[in-house]
Design an enzyme around this catalytic site. Structure first.
Site, PDB file in Angstrom:
ATOM      1  CG  LEU A  75      -3.575   4.021  -2.441  1.00  0.00           C
ATOM      2  CD1 LEU A  75      -3.084   2.590  -2.571  1.00  0.00           C
ATOM      3  CD2 LEU A  75      -4.545   4.149  -1.257  1.00  0.00           C
ATOM      4  N   GLY A 109       5.616   9.599  -4.134  1.00  0.00           N
ATOM      5  CA  GLY A 109       6.923   9.844  -3.542  1.00  0.00           C
ATOM      6  C   GLY A 109       7.894  10.246  -4.622  1.00  0.00           C
ATOM      7  CG  ASP A 111      13.609   3.607   0.470  1.00  0.00           C
ATOM      8  OD1 ASP A 111      14.065   4.504   1.227  1.00  0.00           O
ATOM      9  OD2 ASP A 111      12.757   3.837  -0.408  1.00  0.00           O
TER      10      ASP A 111
HETATM   11  P1  ATP Z   1       9.625   7.745  -1.324  1.00  0.00           P
HETATM   12  O1  ATP Z   1       9.301   7.944  -2.730  1.00  0.00           O
HETATM   13  O2  ATP Z   1      10.534   8.781  -0.758  1.00  0.00           O
HETATM   14  O3  ATP Z   1      10.131   6.358  -1.053  1.00  0.00           O
HETATM   15  P2  ATP Z   1       7.006   7.020  -0.294  1.00  0.00           P
HETATM   16  O4  ATP Z   1       7.399   5.689   0.235  1.00  0.00           O
HETATM   17  O5  ATP Z   1       6.008   7.782   0.523  1.00  0.00           O
HETATM   18  O6  ATP Z   1       8.288   7.961  -0.447  1.00  0.00           O
HETATM   19  P3  ATP Z   1       5.757   5.695  -2.502  1.00  0.00           P
HETATM   20  O7  ATP Z   1       6.469   4.422  -2.199  1.00  0.00           O
HETATM   21  O8  ATP Z   1       5.596   6.094  -3.912  1.00  0.00           O
HETATM   22  O9  ATP Z   1       6.482   6.914  -1.771  1.00  0.00           O
HETATM   23  O10 ATP Z   1       4.335   5.582  -1.828  1.00  0.00           O
HETATM   24  C1  ATP Z   1       3.443   6.672  -1.790  1.00  0.00           C
HETATM   25  C2  ATP Z   1       2.396   6.456  -0.709  1.00  0.00           C
HETATM   26  O11 ATP Z   1       1.490   5.456  -1.126  1.00  0.00           O
HETATM   27  C3  ATP Z   1       2.985   5.921   0.597  1.00  0.00           C
HETATM   28  O12 ATP Z   1       3.378   6.989   1.426  1.00  0.00           O
HETATM   29  C4  ATP Z   1       1.866   5.124   1.189  1.00  0.00           C
HETATM   30  O13 ATP Z   1       1.105   5.918   2.069  1.00  0.00           O
HETATM   31  C5  ATP Z   1       1.027   4.713  -0.015  1.00  0.00           C
HETATM   32  N1  ATP Z   1       1.188   3.276  -0.316  1.00  0.00           N
HETATM   33  C6  ATP Z   1       2.242   2.691  -0.903  1.00  0.00           C
HETATM   34  N2  ATP Z   1       2.077   1.373  -1.062  1.00  0.00           N
HETATM   35  C7  ATP Z   1       0.860   1.091  -0.543  1.00  0.00           C
HETATM   36  C8  ATP Z   1       0.095  -0.132  -0.356  1.00  0.00           C
HETATM   37  N3  ATP Z   1       0.562  -1.313  -0.769  1.00  0.00           N
HETATM   38  N4  ATP Z   1      -1.104  -0.034   0.234  1.00  0.00           N
HETATM   39  C9  ATP Z   1      -1.570   1.162   0.655  1.00  0.00           C
HETATM   40  N5  ATP Z   1      -0.906   2.322   0.546  1.00  0.00           N
HETATM   41  C10 ATP Z   1       0.291   2.301  -0.046  1.00  0.00           C
END
Ligand code: ATP
Ligand code: MG
Length: 332
Positions: free
Chosen positions: A14, A17, A130
């Site tokens: 998905l 980050g 955040d």
């Molecule tokens: P950062 O690490 O800077 O906070 P981020 O929010 O993009 O950035 P993650 O929280 O690791 O990083 O999430 C990575 C990606 O996964 C997100 O950008 C989002 O598109 C996807 N994602 C996260 N949670 C979900 C979910 N519950 N359902 C669907 N997609 C998700």
């Protein structure tokens, strides 16, 4: 049921980050599709267990605007957090695909985010910490929910040692070292809403007479006379996953569309220059302009709380409006 690694089958990626990566998984015993967030925690087993205990609060977090929590577990260097799968993904990716999001939809997003923040704070005394488009998720039922809030102090500490804190959605008072309050989330909400409405990260400065920015000359590209446009793309934000890279990342420049600006310069800018606005004037309803202006009041004491903002005319009007979010979510 308690979550365990063996019960999950990975079926896709998905995204990822600063903190780790997120997989699409099937929970085999129930057949439920979930999002499994894998957070690399470079800490002792005792700390990881403490994080798990703290994440338990999430079992009590139930709100239409908060992504549901199924459970968490530890797998060697990682903590895995199983969340409701939101099939349309996050708003950062959505607007990069569709372009600017219609202002009435942005209004519905504002309502969802403020409702979620109000629930977290009023019921659990949780401050999100955040808020940004990548932590606002959408599904094909047209629901909008927030995720990745700071529920575990230990988890925050563990990740704070990495790069995560230096986010460009950070409020001026936070940049200057003040405590997090629910007002800091309101600032981040304002920045995020402008980003969604404009379809780009907003840091614009209408400053024909500004000498403070002169030392940045050559690093910023003026898009119009008397108007410096800074447009930082998140994609170019230096990624880091461990402490060793910290010094290096601090000195790395952000680049995008012909401009370069160090993180420090951007943070300085947020503190010293006027906040961004919904522009150009006349493109958006006056109530929406006024709403983001109040989110972006530099003085946190003057800035309203999420709960107060739920009473803002723009939000009150948007609540009465029939905006077809299912149809909107079907466009991407
Ligand atoms: P950062 O690490 O800077 O906070 P981020 O929010 O993009 O950035 P993650 O929280 O690791 O990083 O999430 C990575 C990606 O996964 C997100 O950008 C989002 O598109 C996807 N994602 C996260 N949670 C979900 C979910 N519950 N359902 C669907 N997609 C998700
Ligand atoms: Mg996230």
């Amino acid at each position: 049921t308690t979550m365990k690694a063996d019960d999950l089958r990975e079926i896709g990626d998905l995204g990822s980050g600063n903190g780790g990566s997120v997989k699409k998984v099937t929970h085999l015993p129930t057949g439920t599709t979930m999002a499994k967030k894998i957070v690399l925690i470079d800490a002792k087993p005792s700390v990881r267990k403490q994080i798990l205990r703290e994440l338990h609060i999430l079992h009590g977090c139930h709100d239409p605007h908060i992504v549901s929590f199924y459970g968490a577990f530890v797998t060697d260097p990682n903590v895995c957090i199983c969340l409701e799968f939101m099939d349309k993904g996050s708003l950062d990716k959505i607007y990069k695909k569709t372009g600017p999001i219609p202002i009435d939809v942005v209004g519905k997003i504002a309502f969802a985010v403020l409702s979620g923040l109000t629930y977290l704070y009023d019921v659990h005394r949780i401050i999100h910490r955040d808020i940004k488009p990548s932590n606002m998720l959408v599904n094909s039922s047209g629901e909008i929910k927030i995720c990745d809030f700071g529920v575990s102090g230990e988890l925050i500490n563990s990740i704070a040692d990495t790069f995560v804190g230096t986010s460009t959605y950070m409020s001026p008072e936070r940049i200057q070292g003040a405590q997090y309050t629910v007002k800091s989330d309101v600032w981040s909400t304002g920045i995020s809403l402008i980003e969604l409405a404009l379809g780009r990260f907003p840091f614009s400065e209408s400053s024909s007479d500004d000498s403070d920015l002169s030392d940045l000359e050559g690093t910023l590209s003026p898009s119009r006379p008397g108007n410096l446009q800074m447009n930082l793309s998140r994609a170019e934000k230096p990624k880091k996953t461990n402490k060793k890279d910290k010094r290096k990342s601090r000195g790395v420049s952000l680049q995008g569309g012909g401009m370069t600006m160090s993180i420090l310069e951007l943070l300085q800018h947020i503190v010293n220059e006027p906040a961004p606005r919904l522009t150009p004037e006349g493109r958006f309803p006056v109530e929406s302009e006024e709403f983001v202006d109040s989110c972006l009041l530099k003085d946190p004491d003057a800035r309203p709380t999420p709960k107060e903002l739920l009473n803002h005319v723009w939000i009150q009007d948007i609540k009465k409006k029939d905006v077809d979010l299912v149809a909107w979510a079907a466009t991407f």
